[in-house]
Write an enzyme that holds these catalytic residues in place. Structure first.
Site, mmCIF file in Angstrom:
data_model
loop_
_atom_site.group_PDB
_atom_site.id
_atom_site.type_symbol
_atom_site.label_atom_id
_atom_site.label_comp_id
_atom_site.label_asym_id
_atom_site.label_seq_id
_atom_site.Cartn_x
_atom_site.Cartn_y
_atom_site.Cartn_z
ATOM 1 C CG ASN A 397 33.031 42.790 39.288
ATOM 2 O OD1 ASN A 397 33.362 43.552 40.422
ATOM 3 N ND2 ASN A 397 31.421 42.663 38.510
ATOM 4 C CG ASP A 398 34.251 39.332 42.755
ATOM 5 O OD1 ASP A 398 32.967 39.780 42.598
ATOM 6 O OD2 ASP A 398 33.332 37.952 42.523
ATOM 7 C CB VAL A 399 40.578 40.008 41.606
ATOM 8 C CG1 VAL A 399 39.950 38.645 41.730
ATOM 9 C CG2 VAL A 399 40.058 40.409 39.742
#
Length: 470
Positions: A397-399
């Protein structure tokens, strides 16, 4: 006794050999292809160092030594067999805490009985240089221990991954650090117990204060940083114990950990100084607590995903922590093999901080026997997303979040990301639309026209895709 040991050429030679083997181990671990050989070098080097130390130091009986080794080996074997790959980051943090605690205990033992360590003068006073080594060792060790405990609690879910900030925390941190350094300097003139134990207590405190304000998105850098701290603590205690192997090993771990932290800071666009100071990434407002499910999004099935990927020329797979949780790496490799049978070029894109520790995704893919030549780092593959038919994101998600490039209030702002949104089609495997990444930020990719959400357990979804490809 210490002087006689140091003068023994065979002891010096054995420690030199172990040091060379440690260097070869680090060199081997720099590549997945040579990592097994590097690990073996490290095992042999540590074996030589331990045996040499046991043969030349007679502060314990053979029975006591065997009992201690048996207890440690038993705990290690049980832990290694039971620990899941998803829990590896917190295990690493726990190991770092033990290294720090060991440094504190060694420093305390040396302080309480300096004659046994050969660091006292004729009057029973601790030598000046040994006081510096002892003060630095206990300080770095205590910081490593308490900081690693907080990292473990955050990684294990016992503590919130959100930054916990204190008012005027930078002033408190700087004041505490100045007090520690001042007391270590004062320790040169006064070896009273209150000085030593105050340094120890303040160091435990600053370890907590440094790591608590750091958010979950920055945890991989924290693990790397604590790894460096544990090395410097071991090196400091090596000087106290007059043990060359500990000095070499600690310096190698400390320097390599610092280099890795620097590399990861560059990968996340973080300041290396702010990493050391603690609380980096903690000034941002943070992200939403849940995904904005009221926005329009498209849902797909395993059949849809299988059809799209089988018709593609190139598919880039982006693994993340969700893949680790579902233990989907073996099914993912099978899916990649099936796609290759259909004439599809398959590549794997690894973000430097994907997962919860450095190299987390590389280890999982290597465990599943994914070919090394198919795995690429961010800077090597990011330009290829725009030329790829499908980006298959599995639990990352974040990456992959474009907010890192556009939203200055986001806790991940400034972090380089994998540009999956530039692919013709994005297949995003996620358990549900209600969750967000570790940084607590919703991902705009979910709602784009070229994105198809595959909502299911990652392993189950990939297995169904493999069946559809058959």
């Amino acid at each position: 006794m210490h002087e006689a040991i140091a003068a023994n050429p065979w002891v010096s030679l054995a420690y030199l050999i172990s040091g060379v083997l440690f260097i070869l181990a680090l060199r081997g671990l720099s590549s997945p292809a040579s990592s097994r050989r590097g690990n073996n070098f490290g095992i042999v080097g540590m074996g030589i160092a331990v045996v040499t130390t046991l043969l030349t130091h007679f502060n314990a009986t053979i029975v006591e030594i065997v009992i201690a080794i048996a207890i440690g080996a038993g705990i290690g074997l049980v832990t290694a067999r039971k620990i899941a790959m998803t829990a590896m980051p917190q295990l690493v943090a726990a190991f770092h805490s033990l290294v720090g605690l060991a440094a504190v205990l060694v420093a305390a033992a040396a302080y309480l009985n300096p004659q046994a360590f050969g660091i006292a003068d004729a009057a029973g006073q601790i030598l000046a240089v040994s006081r510096i080594e002892m003060g630095l060792g206990v300080a770095i060790g205590a910081i490593t221990f308490s900081g690693s405990v907080i990292a473990f609690l955050k990684l294990n879910g016992n503590m919130s991954g959100k930054p916990i900030t204190l008012p005027a925390r930078h002033v408190i941190n700087l004041g505490t650090l100045a007090a520690i350094l001042g007391l270590i300097a004062y320790f040169l003139t006064d070896q009273s117990p209150w000085v030593f134990w105050t340094v120890t207590a303040l160091s435990f405190l600053i370890g907590f204060l440094l790591i608590i304000p750091i958010g979950g998105a920055d945890m991989p850098v924290v693990v790397s940083m604590l790894n460096s701290y544990s090395g410097w603590a071991a090196a400091a205690m090596g000087f106290t114990l007059h043990n060359t192997a500990m000095i070499i090993t600690g310096a190698l771990v400390g320097s390599s950990g610092a280099i890795l932290s620097y590399i990861m800071c560059r990968a996340m666009n973080r300041s290396f100084i702010s990493v050391i100071a603690g609380g980096f990434g903690g000034d941002s407002a943070g992200g939403a607590a849940a995904a904005a499910t009221d926005r329009p999004w498209k849902r797909g099935s395993s059949e849809d995903a299988a059809f799209l990927m089988s018709q593609a020329e190139q598919v880039i797979i982006v693994p993340g922590y969700g893949m680790a949780v579902a233990q989907a790496q073996h099914a993912l490799r099978e899916m990649g093999d099936k796609l290759k049978e259909h004439g599809v070029t398959v590549k794997y894109a690894i973000h430097p901080v994907a997962g919860r520790m450095p190299g987390h995704m590389n280890v999982l893919l290597a465990e599943a026997n994914v070919p090394y030549d198919d795995v690429f780092e961010l800077e090597d593959i990011n330009s290829e997303f725009a030329r790829s038919d499908v980006a298959f994101v599995i639990g990352a998600n974040d990456v992959t979040n474009p907010a890192a490039k556009t939203d200055k209030s986001s806790p991940i702002y400034g972090m380089p990301i994998l540009d999956v949104e530039k692919a013709k089609t994005v297949l995003f495997v996620k358990r549900s639309m209600g969750g967000v990444g570790y940084a607590g930020v919703d991902n705009d990719v979910f709602y784009r026209d070229n994105t198809m959400m595959l909502l299911a357990d990652a392993k189950k979804m990939v297995e169904e895709i493999v069946k559809s490809l058959d």
